[in-house]
Design a protein around this motif. Structure first.
Motif: not given
Length: 343
Positions: A64, A66, A91, A94-97, A162-164
């Motif tokens: 979890h 970052v 990314g 490890n999506p979002g981090r 990644p998506d973002q």
């Protein structure tokens, strides 16, 4: 508020550094930030694992925290399109981090790797701004044709991303770079141990750059590497700083130095000043209040750099003695900011 751990890639080998970073997450820290040096501050006993490779291993070993660079230079020994590809992969894994922290570079990391002349500050800033534009296009578009002053691509596509898009934090130690961070960055990075007035100026310039670009300054993350040598033995805390004496050199002493042997010589000649860039203490309350001054300035991400060779000792003592009170202090700072009064 996030409190993180600085993975000192200049001081430790890749496997050892991975072990420390996994422990940091286990002990409750929110972020792992690693430097990306081609060469370390010291030739003897120094290390310089590649951050792109190492972060891939860290992502698989953690759950979890970052994962960030603090910092990587995407403009000289790396082409920005390669950095975009690497961080697109990180990314996606490890999506979002994942956070890409970037800076304009240092001669000792860029010149030896390529033999190319190290540019002046203005060109380095312009390269950095252009690299951000290109990387963001590669994360959001396909078949990118880019014709910049410094970089070109032809029908380039980053296929795994990644998506973002990965957030980009821009490091700055001067007013023009701070304005750039506000204008184009998702966050701002600096390091501790300097005159408090400098941080007020830098943060004001970040806000000015954001406002001029029609952006909300409050939406930007503000990250600072806190150089803290905490140990229950005060003499050990002081001695731990010696390896990092190079950080206490003036910018005039360091500018243009490309050889770790020469940097090591300069550092050893100034070892008596090593502690001056660190919070050095055996008192948890003292450490909390001194770090708290950065919270009061408005920093949102604190990354702790402990200088000692025994990182297990640092992590165990700091997270047991200081971290709970520091989180409480951060909550007070947030509450004060919410009502617009000093902490």
């Amino acid at each position: 508020m996030r409190i993180g751990y600085k993975a000192s890639a200049e001081q430790f080998g890749a496997r050892e550094l991975l072990e420390f970073s996994v422990e940091a997450e286990h002990r409750g820290l929110d972020m792992i930030a690693v430097s990306d040096h081609f060469q370390p501050w010291r030739h003897h006993g120094g290390h310089a694992p590649n951050a792109l490779t190492w972060l891939g291993a860290l992502g698989g070993a953690t759950r979890h925290a970052v994962l960030a660079t603090s910092v990587l230079t995407p403009t000289l020994r790396y082409h920005p399109s390669i950095v975009a590809q690497a961080f697109g992969t990180l990314g996606a894994l490890n999506p979002g981090r994942v956070v890409l922290g970037i800076g304009s570079g240092e001669a000792m990391n860029e010149t030896p790797a390529t033999g190319a002349e190290f540019p002046g500050p203005k060109e380095r800033r312009l390269r950095l701004a252009e690299s951000i534009t290109l990387m963001r296009r590669l994360w959001t578009e396909e078949r990118v044709d880019f014709e910049g002053t410094y970089y070109r691509t032809e029908k380039a596509t980053v296929y795994d991303r990644p998506d973002q898009p990965v957030p980009i934090y821009v490091a700055a130690s001067g007013p023009l770079a701070a304005k750039l961070a506000g204008r184009v960055g998702d966050g701002f990075i600096c390091t501790s141990g300097k005159d408090p007035e400098l941080y007020r100026t830098l943060l004001a310039n970040v806000a000015e750059g954001a406002t001029a670009a029609g952006r909300d300054p409050g939406a930007l993350r503000r990250m600072i590497e806190i150089k803290v040598s905490y140990d229950r033995d005060i003499e050990q805390a002081r001695t731990n700083c010696h390896w990092w004496a190079a950080l206490a050199l003036t910018s005039e002493q360091k500018t243009g130095v490309e050889d770790p042997l020469e940097m090591e010589r300069l550092a050893d000649a100034n070892v008596d000043r090593a502690h001056t860039r660190f919070i050095v203490s055996d008192d948890p309350g003292d450490v909390i209040e001194r770090i708290g001054s950065y919270l009061d300035l408005g920093f949102t991400d604190l990354v702790l750099h402990g200088p000692g060779g025994d990182q297990h000792r640092f992590l165990e003592q700091f997270t047991a003695d200081v971290l709970p009170g520091l989180r409480a202090r951060a909550a007070l700072a947030r509450a004060a900011a919410a009502v617009g009064s000093p902490a």
